[in-house]
Design a protein around this motif. Structure first.
Motif, PDB file in Angstrom:
ATOM      1  N   GLU A 189       0.843  -1.205   0.000  1.00 19.59           N
ATOM      2  CA  GLU A 189       0.000   0.000   0.000  1.00 19.59           C
ATOM      3  C   GLU A 189       0.869   1.242   0.000  1.00 19.59           C
ATOM      4  O   GLU A 189       0.884   2.002   0.971  1.00 19.59           O
ATOM      5  CB  GLU A 189      -0.891   0.024   1.259  1.00 19.59           C
ATOM      6  CG  GLU A 189      -2.133  -0.796   1.142  1.00 19.59           C
ATOM      7  CD  GLU A 189      -3.074  -0.584   2.329  1.00 19.59           C
ATOM      8  OE1 GLU A 189      -4.208  -1.034   2.216  1.00 19.59           O
ATOM      9  OE2 GLU A 189      -2.676   0.024   3.340  1.00 19.59           O
ATOM     10  N   GLU A 191       0.489   3.976  -1.282  1.00 18.76           N
ATOM     11  CA  GLU A 191      -0.247   5.237  -1.166  1.00 18.76           C
ATOM     12  C   GLU A 191      -0.457   5.618   0.300  1.00 18.76           C
ATOM     13  O   GLU A 191      -0.632   6.774   0.623  1.00 18.76           O
ATOM     14  CB  GLU A 191      -1.583   5.149  -1.919  1.00 18.76           C
ATOM     15  CG  GLU A 191      -2.613   4.150  -1.368  1.00 18.76           C
ATOM     16  CD  GLU A 191      -2.388   2.719  -1.831  1.00 18.76           C
ATOM     17  OE1 GLU A 191      -1.275   2.408  -2.323  1.00 18.76           O
ATOM     18  OE2 GLU A 191      -3.310   1.893  -1.668  1.00 18.76           O
ATOM     19  N   ASP A 200       6.345   3.606  -6.043  1.00 15.94           N
ATOM     20  CA  ASP A 200       5.171   3.837  -6.880  1.00 15.94           C
ATOM     21  C   ASP A 200       4.327   2.561  -6.933  1.00 15.94           C
ATOM     22  O   ASP A 200       4.856   1.452  -7.087  1.00 15.94           O
ATOM     23  CB  ASP A 200       5.642   4.218  -8.286  1.00 15.94           C
ATOM     24  CG  ASP A 200       4.469   4.385  -9.227  1.00 15.94           C
ATOM     25  OD1 ASP A 200       3.655   5.280  -8.976  1.00 15.94           O
ATOM     26  OD2 ASP A 200       4.357   3.598 -10.185  1.00 15.94           O
ATOM     27  N   PHE A 201       3.007   2.714  -6.808  1.00 15.69           N
ATOM     28  CA  PHE A 201       2.146   1.536  -6.720  1.00 15.69           C
ATOM     29  C   PHE A 201       2.293   0.632  -7.937  1.00 15.69           C
ATOM     30  O   PHE A 201       2.503  -0.573  -7.821  1.00 15.69           O
ATOM     31  CB  PHE A 201       0.678   1.951  -6.558  1.00 15.69           C
ATOM     32  CG  PHE A 201      -0.246   0.773  -6.532  1.00 15.69           C
ATOM     33  CD1 PHE A 201      -0.426   0.036  -5.370  1.00 15.69           C
ATOM     34  CD2 PHE A 201      -0.903   0.358  -7.689  1.00 15.69           C
ATOM     35  CE1 PHE A 201      -1.255  -1.078  -5.357  1.00 15.69           C
ATOM     36  CE2 PHE A 201      -1.735  -0.755  -7.675  1.00 15.69           C
ATOM     37  CZ  PHE A 201      -1.903  -1.475  -6.508  1.00 15.69           C
TER      38      PHE A 201
END
Lengths: 581, 271
Positions: free
Chosen positions: B138, B140, B171-172
Motif C-alpha cells: 500500500e 499510497e 510507486d504503486f
C-alpha cells in the motif's frame, strides 16, 4: 549507466502492461549491458553489446520441426556383477547405503528375507553439467545423469538387486527418486536424503516385490519406471535442466511374453520421454524459480530433442510414454486417429491389453502402448498432444470434459519405411498380460482423508505444510488402507504421486475409474474439485516416504506429506522412524 | 562505481564477514555524490551494508540470471533514502524480500515476527552478508514515516550486529509489477486483490550464485531457516551447517503441531 537504468525501468513498465493485457511486444530486447559490472570476465565482449531476449513470453528461437532424429537413451552398463566382484565397498561414501543392503529382511516379518533371484549389479553414475543440442544448431546448457539428457536407461531384471553409486558434480543438492519402484527409504529420494555437491551416495535398488499372504506378489512387479531428481526446493529446476531418465525392469513373466513373441523385444521397445521447455534466445533453458504456478514450455522435447522424427519399420513397436513435464498435462493421439493398444498404466501391465484412442498423462504418468505400423499405409504419422493448457493451474476444462484441439501439436513424427515385417509379435487388444490382485475392502485397516488446497500463495495438505521431520501418516507395515484424496482448490489440478507402491483407484467422484486407471497406478490425477478414493498397501520397507503433488512447482512450495509404515500402526503424526541424511 | 569492492575474490569468502565489517566504507554511496570525501556519520548511514559479492571469475555459461527480469524501480526506504531495487538491493547480494503493509492485521504481524527471528538467527551464519527488504503493498498509505512507526511498533531497529532490514515504499504500479515478477501473485484476480494473500511468502536468493526460492512463512521455523541458508549460502559452511544443527534438535524435540494448526483432530479413523 543511466541508459541501463532506463532499460530496467522500461522492462518494469512493460511487464506491468504485460500482466494487464497479457501481451508483450515481441521486439522487446533484453540488453546485456550488465556485463559492465563483471569487468574482466573472459569472453564477455561477445555478449557485451548484444541483445539477448529471454523466453518469458515464449521461445524466441524459430526452427524447422522434425529435422533431427529422436535418440533412444543408451543402456547403462554395470561395472560388475555379483557380490564377490564388487568394484567399491558398498556404503563407503559420504551418504552411505540403505541398512536393508545388509539385513535384506522384510519389515513386517524380520525372519523373512525379501525375494531375490539374480546376483546384484554395481553401477556408478555422475550427475553433471553438460552442453546439449536440443534445438538443431543451438547450444543449450543442461544438467544430466552421466551428462546425458535424458539419463542412461537402466535395465534390470525383476528380483535383481543393484547398487548405484551416484556422484554429484553440480551445484544443486540432489536426491534421486526411482519413480514407480519398491525400494528402501534410504534410496527412495526422500527430499532431504541428499547427494550433496561433491559427495556420493550408494542407492540400493532391491528391485524386489512384496509378499502377498506369504507368496511373492508378481502382480506388483513394475515395468516402466523412471528416475528423476527430488531435492528439496530445487526439484522443478533440476528436472527442467534434464535430471530424468528411464529405469526399465523386466521380470521373468514379462521376459516370457517377450520370448514367446507376444511383446516387442529390445530394438522395437522404445522409452519416450516427452517434456515441454522454453528456451531463451541464447539457447539456455528458461526457468523462473519464482513462478510458483507451474512451468509451461512451448517446445516439446522428446528424448532430449525438440520435435524430432523417428524412423520405424512396418511392424509393432512398444512405446513407453512418459510425461516428463513439470506442470503440463498431455493427451497423446496419433494424427490419423488410429487407436493405441494400451499395455500398462504407470509401472504396471494391465491384466489384458486395451484399446485407447487417446492417452491422457499428467506430469510423471507413464503409459505403455503398442503402435502397429504395419497397418499404416501412409509414410508419415504424427504423435500429437491435443490437450490445451494455458497456465500452471492445469488443462482447460474438467477431468471428464477436457478442452482438446484436433489436430494438436506434433511432438514426434514417425517416418515409416519398408514393407510389413512378417512373423511379427502377436500382441493385440485383449491379449492376456499380468495378473492383478485387487485389494479387498475386508483388508482395509484405516481410512485417511487428505485435502489438497491453496493458501496464501502456497499449497497445503490438510492445512499443513510439509515437515521434513514429521510423519503425517503411519500405516501399519504390511497393512492396507483407504485413502481419500480431495482437491478443494478452485481450478487447480494436482497429480498426486504416492511413493513406495502402487495404489488401486476405487472411485473418482463416486464413479468407477476409466479402464486404464482401474488397476494399479502411482499417480492419481486430481482434477478441480475432484475426490479420488484409493486402496493401497504398505509392504516390505519402513519409511519415511513422501506423497506429493507432481506439479513440481507445487511440490517445491511444500505440497508434500510424509508417510512412514511402522510396526504398531496405524497412527498419525509421529516423528520419523528413521533418518538417512 | 564501487570497483574496489567488486574485486573481492572467491577465495576470500570465508573471511568475508570480517572484511565486510572492516570494509563497509567501500559500499556504494547511494544517496550522496561519488566524490571521495571523508564520510560523515550521515553518509555512513546512507550506505547499504551488504556488500556486493561479484567476482571477476564467476560467470554462468551464457550469462543469464533470474534477476535479469527484476525491474530496477525507484524505492524510498524508511530512512528516506532513495534506492533502486535491483542495483542497490539485489545485485550480487543475498536478499530476502517480504511483502507487507502497515495497516495489515492478517498475515503481516506473524510474518514480521518470523523475519525478526530469522534476522537474529541468521546473523550467526551470514553476518552482514544478508539483506532483508520489506516492500509495501500500500505505497499510497505507507510513507517513510509510517514505515518507521511500524518498525518501532514491532521493535525493529537498525542494529549493526544484525543483517540490515530495509522497509521501502515506492510507486504503486511499479511495486505491483515487481510483485508479479517475484511470483507473489495469484492467477485468480479475486484472490489476487486480497493483499493479505501476498504477505505470507518469503522470497529469497543469492544473486551472485543465481539461486532463488520462495517459501511460506507458516512452515516449520527451523526448516525455513535451514532452507534459506541452503539456497542462499555462499559456501558449504553457510549452506549445510544448520542442517546438522537443527536436525538433531528436531529429532529430540518432536512436537505434534496438528492441533495448533486447527485441523481435524486426527486424519485417521480406524476401521
Amino acid at each position: 549507466m543511466q541508459k541501463d537504468i532506463n532499460r530496467r525501468k522500461a522492462i518494469g513498465s512493460l511487464v506491468t502492461a504485460a500482466t494487464a493485457a497479457t501481451t508483450l511486444s515481441a521486439t522487446m530486447g533484453r540488453g546485456r549491458s550488465r556485463s559492465r559490472n563483471r569487468g574482466g570476465r573472459s569472453g564477455s565482449s561477445r555478449l557485451e553489446n548484444e541483445t539477448v531476449k529471454d523466453a518469458r513470453e515464449g521461445t524466441p528461437i524459430t526452427f524447422e520441426k522434425f529435422t533431427q532424429a529422436m535418440p533412444v537413451p543408451a543402456v547403462k552398463q554395470p561395472l560388475a556383477v555379483g557380490k564377490e566382484n564388487s568394484p567399491f565397498v558398498v556404503g563407503d561414501c559420504f551418504h552411505g547405503v540403505a541398512p536393508e543392503y545388509f539385513t535384506r529382511t522384510v519389515s513386517e516379518d524380520p525372519s523373512l528375507k525379501y525375494p531375490e533371484k539374480y546376483p546384484e549389479k554395481y553401477y556408478e553414475m555422475t550427475i553433471r553439467d553438460v552442453i546439449g543440442e536440443v534445438i538443431p544448431g543451438v547450444q543449450t546448457p543442461c544438467c544430466g545423469y552421466d551428462g546425458m539428457v535424458p539419463g542412461p536407461t537402466f535395465k534390470s531384471r525383476g528380483l535383481e538387486p543393484c547398487v548405484v553409486r551416484v556422484h554429484n558434480e553440480t551445484k544443486y543438492e540432489c536426491s534421486v527418486h526411482l519413480h514407480g519402484g519398491h525400494n528402501p527409504s534410504h534410496s527412495d529420494g526422500y527430499p532431504n536424503f541428499y547427494v550433496l555437491p561433491g559427495r556420493a551416495r550408494d542407492y540400493y535398488y532391491t528391485n524386489t516385490i512384496p509378499y502377498h499372504h506369504g507368496v511373492p506378489d508378481v502382480g506388483e512387479a513394475p515395468s516402466t519406471m523412471w528416475y528423476h531428481d527430488h531435492g528439496m526446493d530445487v526439484t522443478a529446476h533440476t528436472c527442467v535442466l534434464g535430471m530424468a531418465g528411464f529405469h526399465i525392469q523386466i521380470d521373468d513373466f514379462e521376459q516370457s511374453l517377450i520370448d514367446n513373441k507376444v511383446l516387442p523385444d529390445d530394438p522395437y521397445d522404445i522409452p519416450l520421454m516427452i517434456a515441454d521447455r522454453r528456451f531463451n534466445e541464447d539457447g539456455t533453458i528458461f526457468f523462473d524459480p519464482l513462478d510458483h504456478n507451474g512451468y509451461l514450455g512451448d517446445v516439446y522435447v522428446a528424448n532430449g530433442k525438440a520435435h524430432p522424427y523417428f524412423k520405424v519399420q512396418r511392424r509393432k513397436y512398444r512405446f513407453r510414454f512418459l510425461n516428463g513435464c513439470n506442470a503440463r498435462h498431455i493427451e497423446l493421439r496419433l494424427s490419423d486417429g488410429r487407436p493405441f493398444v494400451g499395455l500398462a498404466n504407470d509401472s504396471w501391465l494391465f491384466p489384458r491389453s486395451i484399446s485407447r484412442d487417446t492417452i491422457l498423462l499428467s506430469p510423471a504418468k507413464r503409459a505403455d502402448v503398442v503402435i502397429d505400423f504395419s497397418k499404416v499405409n501412409a509414410n508419415e504419422l504424427y504423435l500429437e498432444n491435443i490437450l490445451s493448457q494455458d497456465d500452471g493451474r492445469g488443462p482447460n476444462g474438467k477431468l471428464d470434459r477436457r478442452d482438446t484441439e484436433i489436430p494438436g501439436v506434433g511432438v514426434v513424427k514417425f517416418v515409416i519405411e519398408g514393407d510389413p515385417v512378417p512373423n511379427d509379435v502377436s500382441v493385440d487388444v485383449g491379449t492376456e498380460l499380468r495378473d492383478h490382485i485387487p485389494i479387498l475392502e475386508s483388508e482395509i485397516e484405516a481410512t485417511r482423508v487428505f485435502e489438497f488446497h491453496r493458501r496464501k500463495g502456497a499449497w497445503q495438505i490438510n492445512q499443513e505444510f510439509y515437515d521434513e521431520f514429521k510423519s503425517n501418516a503411519c500405516p501399519r507395515v504390511g497393512s492396507a488402507e483407504r485413502w481419500i484424496l480431495r482437491n478443494t482448490a478452485g481450478g487447480w489440478w494436482h497429480p498426486i504421486h504416492i511413493h513406495l507402491e502402487s495404489h488401486q483407484i476405487q472411485s473418482i467422484d463416486g464413479k468407477a475409474p476409466p479402464p486404464e486407471w482401474a488397476h494399479k497406478s502411482d499417480v492419481a490425477m486430481l482434477g478441480p474439485n475432484t475426490e479420488t478414493e484409493l486402496f493401497m498397501k504398505f509392504r516390505t520397507f519402513t519409511g519415511p516416504f513422501v506423497f506429493h503433488c507432481h506439479n513440481l512447482e507445487h511440490e517445491d512450495m511444500r505440497m508434500m506429506f510424509v508417510f512412514d509404515p511402522i510396526k504398531d500402526g496405524p497412527k498419525s503424526n509421529q516423528p520419523l522412524s528413521a533418518y538417512y541424511p | 562505481m564501487s570497483n574496489i569492492k567488486r574485486s573481492i575474490s572467491v577465495g576470500c569468502l570465508f573471511s568475508l564477514s570480517v572484511m565486510l565489517t572492516a570494509g563497509c566504507s567501500q559500499s556504494p554511496n547511494v544517496a550522496s555524490n561519488d566524490s571521495a570525501q571523508v564520510e560523515s556519520e550521515v553518509d555512513r548511514q546512507n550506505n547499504i551494508r551488504v556488500a556486493s559479492l561479484s567476482t571477476d571469475d564467476y560467470e554462468t555459461v551464457l550469462d543469464a540470471r533470474v534477476s535479469d527480469r527484476f525491474p530496477d524501480i525507484d524505492l524510498l526506504d524508511h530512512r528516506g533514502r532513495k534506492l533502486q531495487f535491483y542495483t542497490d538491493l539485489v545485485e550480487d547480494r543475498c536478499v530476502c524480500i517480504i511483502y507487507f503493509y502497515t495497516r495489515c492485521v492478517g498475515s503481516c504481524p506473524i510474518t514480521t515476527q518470523v523475519v525478526k527471528k530469522l534476522r537474529k538467527d541468521m546473523a550467526e551464519t551470514f553476518g552482514d552478508d544478508l539483506l532483508f527488504v520489506s516492500l509495501t503493498l500500500e505505497p499510497e498509505v505507507d510513507s517513510p514515516q509510517e514505515l518507521q512507526t511500524y518498525m518501532k511498533l514491532h521493535g525493529i531497529e537498525d542494529d549493526p550486529d544484525l543483517p540490515e532490514w530495509i522497509y521501502a515504499t515506492g510507486d504503486f504500479e511499479e511495486l505491483d509489477a515487481l510483485r508479479r515478477n517475484l511470483g507473489i501473485y495469484d492467477i485468480d484476480p479475486i484472490i489476487d486483490a486480497d493483499k493479505t494473500e501476498h504477505a505470507a511468502i518469503l522470497t529469497f536468493g543469492n544473486d551472485r550464485l543465481d539461486r532463488w526460492a520462495a517459501l511460506p512463512v507458516g512452515m516449520d521455523y527451523r526448516q525455513l531457516k535451514s532452507a534459506m541458508t541452503r539456497i542462499m549460502g555462499n559456501n558449504e559452511r553457510q549452506r549445510y551447517q544448520s542442517v546438522v544443527q537443527y536436525r538433531e534438535a528436531m529429532m529430540q524435540n518432536f512436537r505434534d503441531n496438528t492441533a495448533e494448526n486447527n485441523t481435524a483432530e486426527n486424519n485417521v479413523t480406524e476401521n
